[in-house]
Motif scaffolding. Structure first.
Motif, short mmCIF file in Angstrom:
data_model
loop_
_atom_site.label_atom_id
_atom_site.label_comp_id
_atom_site.label_asym_id
_atom_site.label_seq_id
_atom_site.Cartn_x
_atom_site.Cartn_y
_atom_site.Cartn_z
N ALA B 61 -17.54 0.30 19.81
CA ALA B 61 -16.15 0.79 19.82
C ALA B 61 -15.42 0.34 21.07
N GLY B 62 -16.17 0.01 22.12
CA GLY B 62 -15.54 -0.39 23.38
C GLY B 62 -15.33 0.78 24.32
N LEU B 63 -15.83 1.94 23.94
CA LEU B 63 -15.64 3.12 24.78
C LEU B 63 -16.62 3.11 25.96
N TYR B 64 -17.78 2.49 25.75
CA TYR B 64 -18.72 2.26 26.85
C TYR B 64 -18.82 0.75 27.07
N LYS B 65 -19.13 0.38 28.29
CA LYS B 65 -19.33 -1.03 28.59
C LYS B 65 -20.82 -1.30 28.77
N ALA B 66 -21.31 -2.28 28.05
CA ALA B 66 -22.73 -2.61 28.18
C ALA B 66 -23.00 -3.16 29.58
N THR B 67 -24.15 -2.77 30.15
CA THR B 67 -24.52 -3.30 31.46
C THR B 67 -24.91 -4.77 31.34
N GLU B 68 -25.69 -5.05 30.27
CA GLU B 68 -26.04 -6.45 29.99
C GLU B 68 -25.76 -6.72 28.52
N GLY B 69 -25.56 -7.97 28.20
CA GLY B 69 -25.30 -8.34 26.81
C GLY B 69 -23.91 -7.96 26.38
N GLY B 70 -23.64 -8.14 25.09
CA GLY B 70 -22.29 -7.81 24.63
C GLY B 70 -22.19 -7.79 23.13
N VAL B 71 -20.97 -7.47 22.68
CA VAL B 71 -20.70 -7.36 21.25
C VAL B 71 -19.64 -8.39 20.90
N ILE B 72 -19.88 -9.14 19.82
CA ILE B 72 -18.90 -10.14 19.40
C ILE B 72 -18.46 -9.81 17.98
N LEU B 73 -17.14 -9.64 17.81
CA LEU B 73 -16.59 -9.35 16.48
C LEU B 73 -15.72 -10.52 16.07
#
Lengths: 310, 297
Positions: B61-73
């Motif tokens: 949702a983008g409400l938390y920020k990942a410390t490592e890695g990420g999300v791609i939509l």
């Protein structure tokens, strides 16, 4: 509605007041002061009637004055249509009831200005931890300062800054209103900040997912959430404002209830104590009425009409 | 729908780890979570409470920020919340001072400002409330409607944003079994209609099997990760009464239970809680069944 409920709602307050009046009536005459015995409720009521009579007499005098002036002017115009007629305002002494209105106007001026500063400041401080950290020490520092300490500073500054040949407001009025403002700012700031800072996390997340602009966020989410706390602050502020006003008026000589009490104290006639007690009761009643007024406003602005407000 | 198509990854969760600061130093809640989700796919994430499944959703949702890695939509990295990843929150999160209609309106105005006319927006809001069967109470405030209805409005609000991915955070968790069954059916209908990509967090095994194309099972935290992914090869539309007897349904249900309680059961409370939860699940299912049967009769 059962009997117990009726008793608690109507009879108990009535009995309480009655008992208080009885103790007052019996006890008061036993205390003899330089101005005579302390007046009981009956004597105080006499003083109240006296003040009403004075007020009516003054109104009559004023009406008579304008009538005489009117007659004189028409007379003058009849003789010479180009006559230079002057219309002078009536400048009689303010009565007790005039002074009540002066006091209410002064306190509302200070209170409304304070609200206009405190609510936006509280919202910003509630939304931003940085702003909160920046202003919190100042709030804590100035909050406990007595109006009597502010007054000399305000008086001197107003005398220096508010200089005008034709002032719209009397200096005493400006001084009193500003002192009220300085003292009643704090509860509204603090309560608004707390209300805004405690907005539910879920609603904040909704706002983030919707990417609401700062202004829409404040209007649609922050304000409705914080309304109860803002009003709690405003009611505390108004209570303080009214208390401070009486003290400020005494010293600033603003022609309101505070000045009335002071003048009666200085006057020291046998009526003075009774009149001061009338003023005390009126001050109390007005303070109560102001609080009820805020409650009605809160009901009007609150989205949750079912919430118990007291 | 479950088979991989030629199109590029719709949603990619790649090597996502997150640390939460604690007085004892950082606490690693998620460790290298990887997941590919296709367009139109319904994916459930299941795990014990506290395993970080909601954290995964919050990162998407983008409400938390990942410390490592990420999300791609759709080829773009997710770095902040947005309406294209609409969330249905566990406790509805409706603005209590707005009616159902106004709650949806807030979202619609935000997303379609300048794109739809006033009349179009009105029609769109009403259409979405109709989808979740809330036409009759659309001008009521949240405190005037039941928990299930609130959740329906929450779903309507999310759908009205026309999200690329619909994120459901234990959407039916706080509801009674009967209401939950109704809402699950509604959700299946809506998804069949609109073909949304859905990620749903749940702790209800039956819910996961009934609704999902794939079930992602998470290991327990700290440093939780994807333990196993189960494909649910059940035909759609799915009817809960018919499903319950199919061998595939029973296989899936068994596989999830086995994962949760045998391989990743919580050591300290594994046995008693397992029994209790299973009992509850079974009971809930029977109640739901009965309701459907009485409706049919």
């Amino acid at each position: 509605m059962n009997t117990k409920h009726i008793f608690q709602t109507y009879a108990a307050p009535f009995i309480g007041i009655l008992l208080f009046l009885a103790i007052w009536q019996i006890g008061a005459p036993k205390i003899v002061t330089s101005l005579g015995a302390v007046p009981g409720p009956v004597q105080v009521f006499d003083q109240f009637e006296g003040l009403v009579a004075e007020h009516q007499a003054a109104r009559q005098k004023e009406a008579d004055f304008y009538q005489r002036q009117e007659e004189r002017n028409t007379e003058a115009l009849k003789e010479d249509p180009k006559a230079d007629v002057t219309i002078r305002p009536y400048t009689g002494k303010a009565t007790f009831f005039d002074q009540i209105w002066t006091s209410i106007f002064t306190v509302m001026t200070g209170f409304v200005l304070a609200g206009l500063i405190a609510i936006p400041l509280g919202i910003v401080a509630g939304l931003s931890q940085t702003v909160y950290s920046a202003i919190n020490p100042l709030i804590q520092l100035f909050k406990p300062v007595s109006p009597l300490a502010w007054l000399p500073i305000v008086t001197i500054i107003v005398s220096a800054v508010y200089v005008s040949d034709d002032p719209m407001f009397a200096k005493s009025f400006v001084t009193s209103a500003l002192t009220v403002l300085l003292c009643c700012l704090w509860p509204t700031i603090i309560n608004t900040t707390v209300g805004v800072a405690n907005i539910s996390k879920d609603l904040q997340n909704v706002s983030k997912v919707l990417r609401l602009s700062w202004w829409t966020h404040v209007r649609k989410i922050v304000l409705p959430s914080a309304i109860p706390m803002i009003f709690t602050g405003l009611r505390l502020s108004l209570g303080i404002a009214w208390m401070v006003l009486i003290a400020a008026e005494m010293l600033a000589q603003n022609p309101g209830l505070g000045k009335f009490v002071w003048d009666e104290f200085q006057n020291g006639s046998s009526n003075s104590l009774g009149r001061i007690i009338v003023a005390v009761i009126v001050i109390g009643l007005i303070g109560f009425a102001l609080d009820r007024g805020m409650l009605l406003l809160q009901r009007h602005f609150s989205w949750d009409k079912s919430a118990a407000l007291r | 729908m479950t088979t991989t198509t030629n199109q590029a990854d719709h949603l990619l969760i790649s090597q996502v780890s997150i640390d939460f600061p604690t007085p004892q130093g950082p606490y690693r809640a998620l460790d290298k979570v990887n997941l590919r989700i296709n367009k139109g796919e319904f994916v459930s994430i299941i795990g014990h409470s506290g395993c970080g499944k909601s954290t995964v959703l919050n990162i998407v949702a983008g409400l938390y920020k990942a410390t490592e890695g990420g999300v791609i939509l759709d080829g773009r990295e997710v770095d902040e919340p947005g309406p294209e990843r609409a969330v249905v929150f566990q406790n509805h999160s409706l603005l209590p001072w707005l009616t159902a209609y106004e709650n949806v309106e807030l979202a619609v105005k935000q997303v379609f400002k300048g794109k739809k006319s006033k009349a179009e927006m009105k029609a769109w809001i009403e259409h979405n409330l109709h989808l979740v069967h809330m036409d009759h109470a659309m001008h009521k405030r949240p405190d005037e409607i039941s928990g299930g209805m609130k959740q329906r409005v929450g779903i309507a609000r999310a759908l009205a944003m026309e999200p690329q991915v619909l994120l459901l955070d234990e959407p039916f968790g706080a509801l009674d079994a009967l209401t939950r069954a109704h809402l699950q059916d509604s959700m299946m209908e809506i998804q069949a209609d609109l073909g949304n990509t859905v990620i749903m967090i749940t702790h209800d095994v039956d819910e996961a099997v009934l609704l999902s194309d794939r079930i992602v099972m998470m290991t327990n935290g700290p440093a939780a990760s994807v333990g196993d992914i189960l494909e649910v090869n059940l035909p759609r539309p799915r009817n809960r009464v018919e499903m319950a007897e199919l061998p595939e349904y029973i296989r899936c249900r068994h596989a999830v239970l086995k994962f949760l309680y045998e391989r990743h059961g919580r050591k300290e409370e594994a046995i008693p809680s397992t029994k209790k939860e299973e009992g509850e699940l079974e009971k809930g299912n029977i109640v739901a069944l009965k309701s459907v049967l009485t409706k049919a009769a």
